[in-house]
Write a protein that holds these residues in place. Structure first.
Motif, PDB file in Angstrom:
ATOM      1  N   LEU A  10     -16.006 -23.059  19.115  1.00  0.00           N
ATOM      2  CA  LEU A  10     -16.570 -21.691  18.330  1.00  0.00           C
ATOM      3  C   LEU A  10     -17.862 -22.016  17.704  1.00  0.00           C
ATOM      4  O   LEU A  10     -18.286 -23.057  17.808  1.00  0.00           O
ATOM      5  CB  LEU A  10     -15.585 -21.835  16.998  1.00  0.00           C
ATOM      6  CG  LEU A  10     -13.992 -21.603  17.407  1.00  0.00           C
ATOM      7  CD1 LEU A  10     -13.135 -21.738  16.030  1.00  0.00           C
ATOM      8  CD2 LEU A  10     -13.888 -20.429  17.940  1.00  0.00           C
ATOM      9  N   ARG A  11     -18.393 -21.012  17.596  1.00  0.00           N
ATOM     10  CA  ARG A  11     -19.912 -20.795  17.047  1.00  0.00           C
ATOM     11  C   ARG A  11     -19.711 -20.901  15.431  1.00  0.00           C
ATOM     12  O   ARG A  11     -18.535 -20.686  15.076  1.00  0.00           O
ATOM     13  CB  ARG A  11     -20.486 -19.695  17.379  1.00  0.00           C
ATOM     14  CG  ARG A  11     -20.959 -19.445  19.072  1.00  0.00           C
ATOM     15  CD  ARG A  11     -21.845 -18.393  19.300  1.00  0.00           C
ATOM     16  NE  ARG A  11     -20.937 -17.147  18.844  1.00  0.00           N
ATOM     17  CZ  ARG A  11     -20.230 -16.252  19.476  1.00  0.00           C
ATOM     18  NH1 ARG A  11     -20.191 -16.402  20.877  1.00  0.00           N
ATOM     19  NH2 ARG A  11     -19.698 -15.363  19.166  1.00  0.00           N
ATOM     20  N   ALA A  12     -20.721 -21.165  14.974  1.00  0.00           N
ATOM     21  CA  ALA A  12     -20.731 -21.152  13.430  1.00  0.00           C
ATOM     22  C   ALA A  12     -20.194 -19.678  12.851  1.00  0.00           C
ATOM     23  O   ALA A  12     -20.646 -18.683  13.282  1.00  0.00           O
ATOM     24  CB  ALA A  12     -22.139 -21.467  12.944  1.00  0.00           C
ATOM     25  N   GLY A  13     -19.475 -19.800  11.874  1.00  0.00           N
ATOM     26  CA  GLY A  13     -18.946 -18.654  11.067  1.00  0.00           C
ATOM     27  C   GLY A  13     -17.645 -18.036  11.748  1.00  0.00           C
ATOM     28  O   GLY A  13     -17.040 -17.080  11.310  1.00  0.00           O
ATOM     29  N   GLU A  14     -17.326 -18.429  13.016  1.00  0.00           N
ATOM     30  CA  GLU A  14     -15.924 -17.959  13.479  1.00  0.00           C
ATOM     31  C   GLU A  14     -14.564 -18.760  12.952  1.00  0.00           C
ATOM     32  O   GLU A  14     -14.743 -19.640  12.216  1.00  0.00           O
ATOM     33  CB  GLU A  14     -15.969 -18.186  15.152  1.00  0.00           C
ATOM     34  CG  GLU A  14     -16.951 -17.565  15.974  1.00  0.00           C
ATOM     35  CD  GLU A  14     -17.042 -17.651  17.406  1.00  0.00           C
ATOM     36  OE1 GLU A  14     -17.203 -16.469  18.025  1.00  0.00           O
ATOM     37  OE2 GLU A  14     -16.862 -18.862  17.806  1.00  0.00           O
ATOM     38  N   SER A  15     -13.658 -17.742  13.096  1.00  0.00           N
ATOM     39  CA  SER A  15     -12.631 -18.116  12.350  1.00  0.00           C
ATOM     40  C   SER A  15     -11.423 -18.858  13.305  1.00  0.00           C
ATOM     41  O   SER A  15     -11.477 -18.729  14.728  1.00  0.00           O
ATOM     42  CB  SER A  15     -11.659 -16.990  11.731  1.00  0.00           C
ATOM     43  OG  SER A  15     -12.543 -16.406  10.776  1.00  0.00           O
ATOM     44  N   LEU A  16     -10.601 -19.880  12.636  1.00  0.00           N
ATOM     45  CA  LEU A  16      -9.500 -20.394  13.360  1.00  0.00           C
ATOM     46  C   LEU A  16      -8.265 -19.919  12.867  1.00  0.00           C
ATOM     47  O   LEU A  16      -8.310 -19.792  11.553  1.00  0.00           O
ATOM     48  CB  LEU A  16      -9.779 -21.936  13.458  1.00  0.00           C
ATOM     49  CG  LEU A  16     -10.765 -22.842  13.777  1.00  0.00           C
ATOM     50  CD1 LEU A  16     -12.090 -22.994  12.710  1.00  0.00           C
ATOM     51  CD2 LEU A  16     -10.317 -23.996  14.232  1.00  0.00           C
ATOM     52  N   PRO A  17      -7.189 -20.283  13.587  1.00  0.00           N
ATOM     53  CA  PRO A  17      -6.078 -19.837  13.230  1.00  0.00           C
ATOM     54  C   PRO A  17      -5.516 -20.792  11.867  1.00  0.00           C
ATOM     55  O   PRO A  17      -5.405 -21.911  12.360  1.00  0.00           O
ATOM     56  CB  PRO A  17      -4.841 -19.745  14.255  1.00  0.00           C
ATOM     57  CG  PRO A  17      -5.879 -19.787  15.552  1.00  0.00           C
ATOM     58  CD  PRO A  17      -7.205 -20.080  15.174  1.00  0.00           C
ATOM     59  N   PRO A  18      -5.223 -20.287  10.703  1.00  0.00           N
ATOM     60  CA  PRO A  18      -4.856 -21.110   9.722  1.00  0.00           C
ATOM     61  C   PRO A  18      -3.527 -21.826   9.625  1.00  0.00           C
ATOM     62  O   PRO A  18      -2.951 -22.404   9.077  1.00  0.00           O
ATOM     63  CB  PRO A  18      -5.100 -20.351   8.474  1.00  0.00           C
ATOM     64  CG  PRO A  18      -4.998 -19.078   8.895  1.00  0.00           C
ATOM     65  CD  PRO A  18      -5.311 -19.012  10.231  1.00  0.00           C
ATOM     66  N   ASP A  19      -2.514 -21.188  10.598  1.00  0.00           N
ATOM     67  CA  ASP A  19      -1.220 -21.678  10.625  1.00  0.00           C
ATOM     68  C   ASP A  19      -0.954 -22.629  11.719  1.00  0.00           C
ATOM     69  O   ASP A  19       0.346 -23.141  11.888  1.00  0.00           O
ATOM     70  CB  ASP A  19      -0.321 -20.347  10.937  1.00  0.00           C
ATOM     71  CG  ASP A  19      -0.697 -19.861  12.476  1.00  0.00           C
ATOM     72  OD1 ASP A  19      -1.891 -19.821  12.773  1.00  0.00           O
ATOM     73  OD2 ASP A  19       0.056 -19.107  13.172  1.00  0.00           O
ATOM     74  N   LEU A  20      -1.779 -23.352  12.186  1.00  0.00           N
ATOM     75  CA  LEU A  20      -1.797 -24.424  13.020  1.00  0.00           C
ATOM     76  C   LEU A  20      -2.497 -25.906  12.513  1.00  0.00           C
ATOM     77  O   LEU A  20      -3.350 -25.662  11.649  1.00  0.00           O
ATOM     78  CB  LEU A  20      -2.541 -24.236  14.489  1.00  0.00           C
ATOM     79  CG  LEU A  20      -1.945 -22.810  15.190  1.00  0.00           C
ATOM     80  CD1 LEU A  20      -2.686 -22.659  16.464  1.00  0.00           C
ATOM     81  CD2 LEU A  20      -0.468 -23.265  15.525  1.00  0.00           C
ATOM     82  N   GLY A  21      -2.191 -27.001  12.972  1.00  0.00           N
ATOM     83  CA  GLY A  21      -2.697 -28.114  12.698  1.00  0.00           C
ATOM     84  C   GLY A  21      -3.928 -28.472  13.712  1.00  0.00           C
ATOM     85  O   GLY A  21      -3.562 -28.240  14.761  1.00  0.00           O
TER      86      GLY A  21
END
Length: 187
Positions: A10-21
């Motif tokens: 990912l580039r800076a500022g992009e989101s990741l799914p928070p429901d995973l480890g």
């Protein structure tokens, strides 16, 4: 049959799914939650080699974002990993709570930079070199993490440069030239 784990760049500022480890392989991620007024409250920061498991925090509305270009890989979480993450999260939460109470805002920013230095910096003969991946944190990112305005961060960093506390380095690094025990005296 083992399941295939997700790997993201990912580039800076992009989101990741928070429901995973996640295991951070490269770069830095920031976990936050919006407050009632819409401001983001920092819950933690993780860098290379660290695990982040937002679902263990037990709050809704969490946002996990990349602070720099990142590579993360999903991990199947063991009980030992959960315990390690929760212990780390408790330490970070305590530090972030203490930092949120530091006044004036300039002193809070300086303490935050010191904490970054302890966690992610490199000790040199001149001080602690701060560099998150291939780019420095923006003034807006520092403001969001510290609960300040971008203008306040920009003014504080200018003041720190003029006072010789920090020094911009070639390649986007930031040299923090003050030892941790001296920071409270400057505040």
């Amino acid at each position: 049959m083992s399941r295939r784990c997700l790997r993201l760049s990912l580039r800076a500022g992009e989101s990741l799914p928070p429901d995973l480890g996640w295991r951070v392989e490269r770069g830095y991620v920031w976990l936050a939650r919006p407050s009632s007024d819409g401001a983001l409250l920092t819950l933690g920061l993780w860098g290379p080699g660290e695990r982040v498991i937002p679902s263990l925090i037990g709050l809704s509305g969490l946002e996990l974002r990349s602070l720099s270009p990142v590579v993360v890989e999903e991990e199947e979480v063991s009980p030992a990993m959960e315990r390690e993450f929760l212990e780390d999260q408790l330490r970070q939460a305590a530090i972030l709570l203490l930092l949120s109470r530091v006044r004036p805002a300039e002193a809070r920013l300086l303490q935050l930079l010191d904490w970054f230095g302890e966690r992610f910096g490199t000790m040199t003969s001149q001080g602690v070199m701060l560099r998150l991946a291939d780019r420095p944190l923006t003034h807006q990112q520092l403001a969001d993490i510290a609960g300040m305005t971008r203008v306040t961060v920009t003014k504080a960093l200018s003041h720190f440069r003029d006072a010789g506390v920090i020094e911009a380095q070639a390649g986007g690094g930031l040299l923090l030239k003050v030892a941790s025990h001296e920071l409270w005296e400057l505040a």
